[in-house]
Design an enzyme around this catalytic site. Structure first.
Site, PDB file in Angstrom:
ATOM      1  CG  ASP A  88      -1.964  -1.160   1.117  1.00  0.00           C
ATOM      2  OD1 ASP A  88      -3.035  -0.954   0.554  1.00  0.00           O
ATOM      3  OD2 ASP A  88      -1.645  -2.267   1.599  1.00  0.00           O
ATOM      4  CG  HIS A 135      -2.188   4.106  -1.341  1.00  0.00           C
ATOM      5  ND1 HIS A 135      -3.396   4.052  -1.988  1.00  0.00           N
ATOM      6  CD2 HIS A 135      -2.215   3.100  -0.421  1.00  0.00           C
ATOM      7  CE1 HIS A 135      -4.129   3.085  -1.488  1.00  0.00           C
ATOM      8  NE2 HIS A 135      -3.431   2.478  -0.537  1.00  0.00           N
ATOM      9  CG  ASP A 166      -4.007  -0.478  -3.163  1.00  0.00           C
ATOM     10  OD1 ASP A 166      -4.458  -0.807  -4.272  1.00  0.00           O
ATOM     11  OD2 ASP A 166      -4.728  -0.325  -2.176  1.00  0.00           O
ATOM     12  CG  ASN A 183      -8.561  -1.547  -3.383  1.00  0.00           C
ATOM     13  OD1 ASN A 183      -7.470  -1.751  -2.858  1.00  0.00           O
ATOM     14  ND2 ASN A 183      -9.390  -0.621  -2.937  1.00  0.00           N
ATOM     15  CG  HIS A 184      -6.518   2.439  -4.375  1.00  0.00           C
ATOM     16  ND1 HIS A 184      -6.908   3.753  -4.334  1.00  0.00           N
ATOM     17  CD2 HIS A 184      -7.071   1.865  -3.294  1.00  0.00           C
ATOM     18  CE1 HIS A 184      -7.655   3.961  -3.268  1.00  0.00           C
ATOM     19  NE2 HIS A 184      -7.768   2.827  -2.606  1.00  0.00           N
ATOM     20  CG  HIS A 203      -4.491  -5.462  -2.064  1.00  0.00           C
ATOM     21  ND1 HIS A 203      -3.462  -4.653  -1.664  1.00  0.00           N
ATOM     22  CD2 HIS A 203      -5.585  -4.653  -2.131  1.00  0.00           C
ATOM     23  CE1 HIS A 203      -3.895  -3.419  -1.489  1.00  0.00           C
ATOM     24  NE2 HIS A 203      -5.184  -3.395  -1.769  1.00  0.00           N
ATOM     25  CG  HIS A 261      -7.419  -3.830   1.154  1.00  0.00           C
ATOM     26  ND1 HIS A 261      -7.584  -2.816   0.244  1.00  0.00           N
ATOM     27  CD2 HIS A 261      -8.599  -3.951   1.805  1.00  0.00           C
ATOM     28  CE1 HIS A 261      -8.839  -2.358   0.328  1.00  0.00           C
ATOM     29  NE2 HIS A 261      -9.458  -3.013   1.270  1.00  0.00           N
ATOM     30  CG  HIS A 284      -4.176   1.722   4.494  1.00  0.00           C
ATOM     31  ND1 HIS A 284      -4.212   2.965   3.900  1.00  0.00           N
ATOM     32  CD2 HIS A 284      -4.271   0.836   3.483  1.00  0.00           C
ATOM     33  CE1 HIS A 284      -4.339   2.840   2.600  1.00  0.00           C
ATOM     34  NE2 HIS A 284      -4.385   1.547   2.313  1.00  0.00           N
TER      35      HIS A 284
END
Length: 627
Positions: A22, A24, A62, A126-127, A214, A242, A244
Site C-alpha cells: 500500500d 499509494h 496498491d 484495488n487502487h 490484497h 490492503h 493500512h
C-alpha cells in the site's frame, strides 16, 4: 545490517526479502504540503532494500493511488525504481517455474538487455487494478518496461487457480503464491464454493509456502472480508495487503504440524485517511528464510509524516453545560488539545532530513448537543502553517447515547449522513447506508442501488469518467424495453413493472448485473445512433412509408408553372382563370413502425404527464373540489 541466525545460516542458502504494501504513489500529489509524502516513503523502502542487500522486494498491492496515475506520478515512480533497482549486482535467486505462466514474460533480471540488482515482485490492489481497453494495469506498464515483475493476476473469476512462483536459492526453496485484488464479496463466495485452487508443489515439506494477497482482513460485514480460516493450511506465511494499520511483530519460528500460518500485515507507508489506524507507526518488513525456518523483522520508516489522532468526548470533560459561553469553552478546550498534539508530534521526528516536519492532526470530537457545535472552518484556520491538514483537523459527531431517535422519519428531514460516514468502511458502504436510511417514499424507484455504488467505485478508483452515463442509459433502456413488452396501461401498473425491474437488478449477482448493464448500454447506444441516422436521412429524403403532402406534391409538379400557363391561356381568350380543385386527402397506411412510434411517443408521454400531475397533486396541501 541484520545478521543471520548465528553461524548456522549460510548467506548462500538464505532468502532475504523486503516486504511492503500500500505505497499509494500519487496520493494528494497536487497538494502543496503533502504532495511528495508517498514518493518520499517509497524511496525509503527501496533504500532499505539496498541497505540490507536483499534478494527480492515484494509489494502487496496498491503501488499507485489511482488506476490511471498521472504522467508526473508515473515519471517519479520510474525514476525511483531505476535509481535503486538497476545495477550490476548479480541476483542469486533462480526461478524454477514457468515464467510466462507467472509473469506473462521472462523475469526482468534474466533479460540480457537489463541490469537488475534488486528485482521487485508485485501483485495489484484495488487502487491499481486493470481498467480501460484491454484491461491494462499501471503495473503492466512497469512490467513491460522491465522495472517490476507483475504476478498474481486472475483472468477467470468463475474459478481461481493460483500457480506459485517457484524460487530457489541454494538449499532453500520458496513457493510464492500471488493473489491480486478481487472484489471481496466475489472472492468470499468462491472460497465458500471451493472454487479457489492453490497448486501444491509437493508434500515433501521442502518448500516454504508463502501467499501474498490484497483483500479485506477485518470483518466489514457478511461476505465482505476474507476469513483466515478459509486459506489452505499448508501455507507457512501470509503477507496481507490492503489493511493500512501496520501489524508486524518480530518473529523467529518454524511452522509445526497442525499450527496456523503466521500473518504479516505491513500496512501502508503513507496516511491516505485521517483514521486512528493510520496514526500507528509505519513499517516495512525484512524476511529472512532458511529452508523452513524464518525470521521476521519490522523496519520502522523514518521519513513518514508524523500523525497524531485523538478522541475527545465532551461529556467527560469539565464543562459547565449551563454556561452561556459554552461554545467558547469548547473551542478553548479543543485548541489546547490541538496544541498538545503538535507538541507530541515533535517527539516523532526521527531526524531524517527527508521527513516532513508539519504533522497531521485529527481530533474526533463527540459532543452532546447543538450548543457545543461551532464554525469548524474558522477554528481550523487558526492552525495554518502549524499542521499539514488545517482544513480537516476536526470531525464532530453526536454521542450515541444523546443522539435523538425519531420514531419515524419525516419526508422533509435529512438522513444523518455524518453518522453514516463515520461508520462506513468505504464509499460503497456509505451509499448503501444512505439509501437504506431513506424512507420508502424517497428511495430509488428505477435505478439499482448496487449499480449506482459500483459506478461510484469505478469513477473514484478507476477514473472511469463515462461510467455514470453508461449506467443511466442502461437503466433507461431496460425500463423502456420492459414497459413496451408489458401490458401496463395505468400509472400503478407502470410503477409495479419498474419496481419489479429494480428488484431483479438488486437481486442479481455481480457478474449478471454487469452483463445486463453492458447489454442495455449497448442497445441504448445503438438506438441513439439509429435515431441520429434516421433524423439525418429524413432531412434529405422522405421516409419510405410516408406519403407526400398535397402541398409538397403541388410544389413538386411545378404548381407555380401551372398557374402561369393557365393565366396565359385565360388572358388570350378573355376568360377568368379557374383554380384547380383541391386534391382529396390521402388515407395514411398503418404500418408496424408507425404503430410502435405512436406507442413509444404518445403513450409514454401521457403516462409521464399523468405521473408528474399525480406527484404534484400528492405534494399539494390544497384540495380542489370536483366542480
Amino acid at each position: 545490517m541484520v545478521q543471520n541466525d548465528g553461524d548456522t545460516w549460510s548467506s548462500d542458502d538464505t532468502f532475504r526479502v523486503l516486504i511492503a504494501s500500500d505505497i499509494h504513489l500519487g496520493h494528494l500529489e497536487n497538494d502543496a504540503v503533502r504532495g511528495e509524502d508517498s514518493f518520499i516513503a517509497f524511496e525509503e523502502v527501496l533504500s532499505l532494500a539496498v541497505q540490507y542487500d536483499v534478494d527480492l522486494v515484494l509489494l502487496g498491492g496498491d503501488l499507485f493511488d489511482h488506476a490511471k496515475p498521472s504522467p508526473s506520478c508515473m515519471f517519479k515512480c520510474t525514476q525511483i525504481l531505476r535509481k535503486y533497482c538497476l545495477g550490476d549486482k548479480p541476483v542469486s535467486v533462480e526461478v524454477l517455474s514457468d515464467q510466462l505462466d507467472n509473469f506473462s514474460r521472462a523475469v526482468n533480471y534474466e533479460d540480457p538487455n537489463l541490469n537488475v540488482s534488486y528485482p521487485v515482485l508485485s501483485i495489484h490492489g484495488n487502487h491499481d487494478d486493470p481498467v480501460g481497453q484491454h484491461g491494462v494495469s499501471s503495473l503492466d506498464i512497469l512490467s513491460i518496461s522491465g522495472l517490476v515483475n507483475y504476478f498474481g493476476r486472475c483472468s477467470d473469476y468463475s474459478r481461481v487457480r493460483i500457480a506459485p512462483v517457484l524460487l530457489r536459492k541454494g538449499r532453500s526453496r520458496l513457493a510464492l503464491y500471488g493473489l491480486s485484488h478481487i472484489k471481496d464479496q466475489r472472492l468470499a463466495r468462491l472460497f465458500l464454493e471451493k472454487k479457489v485452487e492453490m497448486e501444491l508443489v509437493d508434500d515433501s515439506g521442502e518448500w516454504f509456502n508463502m501467499l501474498v494477497l490484497h483483500q479485506n482482513r477485518a470483518d466489514r460485514g457478511p461476505h465482505n472480508f476474507i476469513p483466515e480460516n478459509v486459506l489452505p493450511s499448508f501455507l507457512d506465511l501470509v503477507v496481507w495487503g490492503h489493511e493500512h494499520d501496520s501489524q508486524v511483530f518480530a518473529a523467529k519460528d518454524v511452522k509445526r504440524e497442525n499450527e496456523n500460518f503466521l500473518v504479516v500485515q505491513p500496512g501502508s507507508t503513507v496516511a491516505t485517511s485521517l483514521a486512528a489506524g493510520e496514526a500507528l507507526p509505519k513499517h516495512c518488513v525484512l524476511l529472512q528464510l532458511h529452508q523452513k525456518e524464518y525470521i521476521v523483522t519490522p523496519l520502522p520508516l523514518k521519513t513518514v509524516r508524523p500523525f497524531i489522532f485523538k478522541t475527545v468526548v465532551l461529556s467527560e470533560e469539565n464543562l459547565d453545560q449551563e454556561d452561556v459561553n459554552e461554545k467558547e469553552k469548547v473551542q478553548s478546550l479543543l485548541t489546547e488539545k490541538v496544541n498538545e498534539a503538535i507538541k507530541e508530534a515533535e517527539i516523532l521526528h526521527s531526524g531524517d532530513p527527508k521527513q516532513p516536519l508539519l504533522p497531521l492532526v485529527r481530533l474526533s470530537v463527540f459532543f452532546q448537543h447543538e450548543g457545543q457545535d461551532f464554525n469548524r472552518v474558522r477554528f481550523c484556520q487558526n492552525f495554518n502553517g502549524l499542521v499539514a491538514n488545517p482544513k480537516d483537523i476536526l470531525i464532530m459527531k453526536r454521542e450515541k447515547k444523546f443522539r435523538e431517535r425519531k420514531e419515524r422519519i419525516d419526508e422533509s428531514s435529512d438522513v444523518d449522513i455524518g453518522g453514516a460516514a463515520a461508520e462506513a468502511a468505504d464509499v460503497e458502504s456509505l451509499l448503501r447506508a444512505y439509501y437504506a436510511a431513506q424512507p420508502a417514499e424517497r428511495r430509488l424507484a428505477v435505478l439499482s442501488v448496487r449499480a449506482v455504488t459500483e459506478a461510484v467505485r469505478d469513477f473514484t478508483l478507476k477514473r472511469d469518467d463515462d461510467v455514470f452515463r453508461r449506467v443511466l442509459d442502461a437503466h433507461r433502456q431496460r425500463a423502456v424495453d420492459l414497459l413496451l413488452q408489458s401490458s401496463a396501461e395505468t400509472v400503478d401498473e407502470v410503477d409495479e413493472q419498474l419496481k419489479t425491474c429494480k428488484e431483479a437488478l438488486d437481486a442479481a449477482d455481480e457478474e449478471s448485473l454487469r452483463t445486463v448493464i453492458a447489454a442495455a448500454a449497448t442497445a441504448a447506444a445503438t438506438a441513439t445512433k439509429a435515431a441520429a441516422a434516421t433524423k439525418k436521412s429524413e432531412s434529405i429524403l422522405l421516409s419510405s412509408d410516408e406519403e407526400a403532402s398535397p402541398s409538397t406534391r403541388a410544389r413538386g409538379r411545378g404548381a407555380r408553372g401551372g398557374r402561369t400557363r393557365a393565366r396565359g391561356r385565360g388572358a388570350g381568350r378573355g376568360a377568368r382563370a379557374v383554380s384547380p380543385p383541391a386534391p382529396a386527402p390521402v388515407e395514411r397506411r398503418s404500418t408496424p413502425r408507425r404503430s410502435a412510434a405512436q406507442k413509444t411517443s404518445s403513450w409514454l408521454q401521457a403516462l409521464t404527464s399523468e405521473r408528474t400531475t399525480r406527484r404534484r397533486r400528492d405534494s399539494s396541501d390544497i384540495e380542489i373540489s370536483d366542480d
